[in-house]
Scaffold this motif. Structure first.
Motif, PDB file in Angstrom:
ATOM      1  N   ASP A  66      38.346   0.625  25.660  1.00  0.00           N
ATOM      2  CA  ASP A  66      37.803   0.247  27.024  1.00  0.00           C
ATOM      3  C   ASP A  66      37.163  -0.908  27.061  1.00  0.00           C
ATOM      4  N   PRO A  67      36.567  -1.635  28.166  1.00  0.00           N
ATOM      5  CA  PRO A  67      35.774  -2.669  28.246  1.00  0.00           C
ATOM      6  C   PRO A  67      34.418  -2.684  27.323  1.00  0.00           C
ATOM      7  N   GLY A  68      34.037  -1.396  27.184  1.00  0.00           N
ATOM      8  CA  GLY A  68      32.868  -1.222  26.302  1.00  0.00           C
ATOM      9  C   GLY A  68      32.979  -1.556  24.737  1.00  0.00           C
ATOM     10  N   ASN A  69      34.143  -1.270  24.229  1.00  0.00           N
ATOM     11  CA  ASN A  69      34.624  -1.700  22.913  1.00  0.00           C
ATOM     12  C   ASN A  69      34.711  -3.313  22.720  1.00  0.00           C
ATOM     13  N   TRP A  70      35.082  -3.946  23.848  1.00  0.00           N
ATOM     14  CA  TRP A  70      34.848  -5.342  23.882  1.00  0.00           C
ATOM     15  C   TRP A  70      33.757  -5.994  23.672  1.00  0.00           C
ATOM     16  N   ALA A  71      32.995  -5.500  24.191  1.00  0.00           N
ATOM     17  CA  ALA A  71      31.535  -6.050  24.056  1.00  0.00           C
ATOM     18  C   ALA A  71      30.942  -5.963  22.730  1.00  0.00           C
ATOM     19  N   THR A  72      31.073  -4.695  22.266  1.00  0.00           N
ATOM     20  CA  THR A  72      30.514  -4.594  20.706  1.00  0.00           C
ATOM     21  C   THR A  72      31.481  -5.232  19.641  1.00  0.00           C
ATOM     22  N   ASP A  73      32.903  -5.260  19.729  1.00  0.00           N
ATOM     23  CA  ASP A  73      33.493  -5.861  18.899  1.00  0.00           C
ATOM     24  C   ASP A  73      33.320  -7.279  18.893  1.00  0.00           C
ATOM     25  N   LEU A  74      33.145  -7.981  20.110  1.00  0.00           N
ATOM     26  CA  LEU A  74      33.055  -9.614  20.255  1.00  0.00           C
ATOM     27  C   LEU A  74      31.738  -9.823  19.580  1.00  0.00           C
ATOM     28  N   ALA A  75      30.639  -9.140  20.149  1.00  0.00           N
ATOM     29  CA  ALA A  75      29.261  -9.215  19.086  1.00  0.00           C
ATOM     30  C   ALA A  75      29.192  -9.044  17.912  1.00  0.00           C
ATOM     31  N   GLY A  76      29.928  -8.134  17.304  1.00  0.00           N
ATOM     32  CA  GLY A  76      30.011  -7.888  15.717  1.00  0.00           C
ATOM     33  C   GLY A  76      30.750  -8.982  14.997  1.00  0.00           C
ATOM     34  N   GLY A  77      32.059  -9.349  15.768  1.00  0.00           N
ATOM     35  CA  GLY A  77      32.549 -10.275  15.155  1.00  0.00           C
ATOM     36  C   GLY A  77      31.917 -11.884  15.167  1.00  0.00           C
ATOM     37  N   ALA A  78      31.585 -12.174  16.356  1.00  0.00           N
ATOM     38  CA  ALA A  78      30.823 -13.520  16.379  1.00  0.00           C
ATOM     39  C   ALA A  78      29.604 -13.578  15.709  1.00  0.00           C
ATOM     40  N   GLN A  79      28.755 -12.543  15.412  1.00  0.00           N
ATOM     41  CA  GLN A  79      27.382 -12.694  14.713  1.00  0.00           C
ATOM     42  C   GLN A  79      27.805 -12.341  13.220  1.00  0.00           C
ATOM     43  N   PHE A  80      28.575 -11.468  12.969  1.00  0.00           N
ATOM     44  CA  PHE A  80      28.871 -11.129  11.403  1.00  0.00           C
ATOM     45  C   PHE A  80      29.972 -11.221  10.766  1.00  0.00           C
ATOM     46  N   GLY A  81      31.115 -12.146  11.664  1.00  0.00           N
ATOM     47  CA  GLY A  81      32.141 -12.320  11.009  1.00  0.00           C
ATOM     48  C   GLY A  81      33.028 -10.991  10.742  1.00  0.00           C
ATOM     49  N   TYR A  82      33.823 -10.721   9.818  1.00  0.00           N
ATOM     50  CA  TYR A  82      34.417  -9.762   9.389  1.00  0.00           C
ATOM     51  C   TYR A  82      33.820  -8.347   8.839  1.00  0.00           C
ATOM     52  N   GLN A 208      44.794 -17.485  13.761  1.00  0.00           N
ATOM     53  CA  GLN A 208      45.008 -17.674  12.133  1.00  0.00           C
ATOM     54  C   GLN A 208      44.108 -17.331  11.329  1.00  0.00           C
ATOM     55  N   PRO A 209      43.402 -16.109  11.346  1.00  0.00           N
ATOM     56  CA  PRO A 209      42.326 -15.424  10.658  1.00  0.00           C
ATOM     57  C   PRO A 209      42.684 -15.316   9.013  1.00  0.00           C
ATOM     58  N   PRO A 210      41.902 -15.709   8.091  1.00  0.00           N
ATOM     59  CA  PRO A 210      42.115 -15.656   6.576  1.00  0.00           C
ATOM     60  C   PRO A 210      42.392 -14.233   6.229  1.00  0.00           C
ATOM     61  N   PHE A 211      43.555 -13.908   5.883  1.00  0.00           N
ATOM     62  CA  PHE A 211      44.126 -12.616   5.087  1.00  0.00           C
ATOM     63  C   PHE A 211      43.113 -11.992   4.502  1.00  0.00           C
ATOM     64  N   LEU A 212      42.586 -12.846   3.395  1.00  0.00           N
ATOM     65  CA  LEU A 212      41.612 -11.861   2.253  1.00  0.00           C
ATOM     66  C   LEU A 212      40.360 -11.708   2.874  1.00  0.00           C
ATOM     67  N   SER A 213      39.755 -12.509   3.875  1.00  0.00           N
ATOM     68  CA  SER A 213      38.531 -12.248   4.384  1.00  0.00           C
ATOM     69  C   SER A 213      38.456 -10.866   5.295  1.00  0.00           C
ATOM     70  N   VAL A 214      39.769 -10.981   6.035  1.00  0.00           N
ATOM     71  CA  VAL A 214      39.976  -9.767   6.926  1.00  0.00           C
ATOM     72  C   VAL A 214      40.220  -8.493   6.036  1.00  0.00           C
ATOM     73  N   MET A 215      40.851  -8.331   4.893  1.00  0.00           N
ATOM     74  CA  MET A 215      40.991  -7.287   4.121  1.00  0.00           C
ATOM     75  C   MET A 215      39.356  -6.823   3.426  1.00  0.00           C
ATOM     76  N   ARG A 216      38.655  -7.989   3.013  1.00  0.00           N
ATOM     77  CA  ARG A 216      37.442  -7.802   2.709  1.00  0.00           C
ATOM     78  C   ARG A 216      36.613  -7.085   3.589  1.00  0.00           C
ATOM     79  N   GLY A 217      36.597  -7.453   4.683  1.00  0.00           N
ATOM     80  CA  GLY A 217      35.963  -6.764   5.764  1.00  0.00           C
ATOM     81  C   GLY A 217      35.953  -5.272   6.070  1.00  0.00           C
ATOM     82  N   PHE A 218      37.267  -4.747   5.554  1.00  0.00           N
ATOM     83  CA  PHE A 218      37.576  -3.434   5.737  1.00  0.00           C
ATOM     84  C   PHE A 218      36.815  -2.480   4.658  1.00  0.00           C
ATOM     85  N   GLY A 219      36.186  -3.307   3.875  1.00  0.00           N
ATOM     86  CA  GLY A 219      35.560  -2.478   2.662  1.00  0.00           C
ATOM     87  C   GLY A 219      34.140  -2.526   3.217  1.00  0.00           C
ATOM     88  N   PRO A 220      33.231  -1.383   2.668  1.00  0.00           N
ATOM     89  CA  PRO A 220      31.989  -1.038   3.056  1.00  0.00           C
ATOM     90  C   PRO A 220      30.913  -1.976   2.540  1.00  0.00           C
TER      91      PRO A 220
END
Length: 458
Positions: A66-82, A208-220
């Motif tokens: 829902d729109p609430g997810n957009w706000a938190t996901d946008l803020a998280g990605g813009a501030q802290f990358g992946y 066109q996000p960098p694949f390796l950076s995205v994969m690293r982002g899924f790690g804790p």
């Protein structure tokens, strides 16, 4: 038209569940009785069975995008990358576990989570849990109101304050669809989810996000708990992903299926309901991850970490990604808001009927809930403008997260009780895992509250 308040009656002709041990009430009238057991599932073949049971999971998945997810996901990605992709993944795994327990509770006992709480706890405790859930629904409705108003502003240039008021009219959509059958409502929700998914797939191809950076982002990452600002966004993502009212919703709408009341029939229903919700929540994982990935690839990488508002993202997408990117970004926001309109109405009915044994007509229930959300949204939009509504969006998700434990702990307790669940009670490993998830959620919320009181975040 007179306002009519209905208290459920246990007439012999009503749809009621069979008597079961472990509950104070021997029989109970199901919530949403007008759609109770209206969808046949007597299909032959594995794929046909999946299609017959498919639907409730997608209605639940709506709350995870829902729109609430957009706000938190946008803020998280813009501030802290992946980095916060790991939080989205962990939250989604928690959601799959908890929604599976919710569907099992409804199928096995014939009670939704709200009814189970009313049966098990004293009236004061039940009343407190009801208030906590209503706060969660109001917080999510607030996010949907703001999100839809923002989408109307971006696409049609309608002022946000006016857009907030326009959202009150969506109750007409809900009334129309509820009178046309539950499968039509499910089909519309799935279509809107597919629309959202395709739009974000297009945005990912453009960014066109960098694949390796995205994969690293899924790690804790330990930085998430060491950085108060990152923790604030992380708990907001958790609140936006695992929503308390979705547990009540799922435990009720799985009972729309005409599964056999035998042990084998219930086992089959539990299995296919879990498959349905897991597939649906996988789509939600893709969409939430896509929003954060697009924000990280487009804004964080280009030196725009301050972009945490949907309006700013809309304005910057076309200059950074090319023509059409902004429009494709705004359309799924509108679709997400309308999806929540459908499922939020159902969740509100289930909670009120289950906890209080009171049935309000759907249009009245919807207007009450929407009114609670519209008032603060209009005030903030008029006084503080777009930046105020963006902060209100993130705050609504933190509120959701704080209410989550009040639904999770009763759910785990009930589904682990052999007297209530019989042979379907959670085995030891599942019980331990479920309580671990519940404790993690509670500890994160306590930690966040301490940070807020200290003035470190917010």
């Amino acid at each position: 038209m007179a306002i009519q308040l209905e208290r459920t009656q246990r007439k012999p002709t009503d749809a009621t569940t069979a008597p079961q041990p472990g509950w104070r009430r021997a029989r109970t009238t199901p919530s949403l009785v007008e759609v109770y057991r209206t969808v046949p599932v007597a299909a032959h073949g594995w794929w046909r069975k999946i299609l017959a049971f498919a639907g409730p999971g997608y209605l639940v998945a709506v709350g995870y995008m829902d729109p609430g997810n957009w706000a938190t996901d946008l803020a998280g990605g813009a501030q802290f990358g992946y980095a916060l992709l790991s939080v989205i993944l962990a939250s989604n795994l928690m959601a799959i576990l908890l929604q599976g327990l919710a569907s099992k509770l409804g199928i096995v006992t014939g009670r939704d989570l709200a009814q189970a709480c009313r049966d098990h706890y004293s009236k004061p405790v039940g009343f407190f849990l009801w208030i906590a859930c209503e706060i969660a629904i109001a917080a999510c409705d607030l996010a949907e109101v703001i999100g839809t108003a923002i989408a109307l502003n971006l696409i049609f240039h309608i002022p946000i304050a006016y857009g907030v008021v326009i959202t009150a009219l969506d109750v007409l959509i809900v009334l129309y669809l509820q009178n046309k059958g539950f499968r039509l409502l499910e089909a519309l929700v799935i279509t809107l989810i597919a629309t959202v998914g395709l739009c974000f797939l297009f945005e990912i191809i453009l960014s066109q996000p960098p694949f390796l950076s995205v994969m690293r982002g899924f790690g804790p990452s330990s930085e998430i708990v060491r950085n108060p600002a990152m923790l604030y966004i992380a708990v907001g993502i958790l609140g936006a992903t695992v929503m308390p009212h979705n547990l009540y919703l799922h435990s009720s709408i799985v009972q729309t299926r005409q599964y056999d009341e035998t042990t084998e029939g219930k086992r089959e229903a539990v299995r296919f309901a879990f498959i349905d919700s897991t597939i649906a929540l996988s789509f939600a994982l893709f969409i939430n991850a896509a929003i954060l990935i697009i924000a990280a690839a487009t804004f964080h990488s280009s030196g725009h970490p301050e972009v945490g508002e949907i309006q700013d993202a809309y304005k910057l997408l076309t200059p950074l990604l090319g023509a059409g990117a902004s429009t494709v970004f705004a359309l799924p926001l509108l679709a997400s808001g309308q999806n929540w309109t459908l499922t939020g109405t159902l969740a509100g009915q289930i909670v009120m009927e289950g906890f209080l044994n009171i049935r309000l007509r759907p249009w009245l229930r919807r207007l009450l809930t929407r009114g609670i959300a519209i008032i603060p949204a209009v005030i903030v939009a008029v006084m503080y403008g777009e930046s105020g509504t963006a902060r209100l969006l993130i705050l609504s998700q933190v509120i959701l997260s704080m209410q989550l434990s009040f639904a999770v702990f009763p759910l785990v307790r009930f589904t682990s009780d052999k007297l209530k669940m019989g042979e379907f009670a959670n085995p030891r490993w599942l019980k331990a895992l479920a309580y671990a998830v519940a404790l993690i959620i509670a500890v994160l919320n306590i930690w966040l509250l301490l940070q807020i009181f200290r003035g470190s975040v917010g």
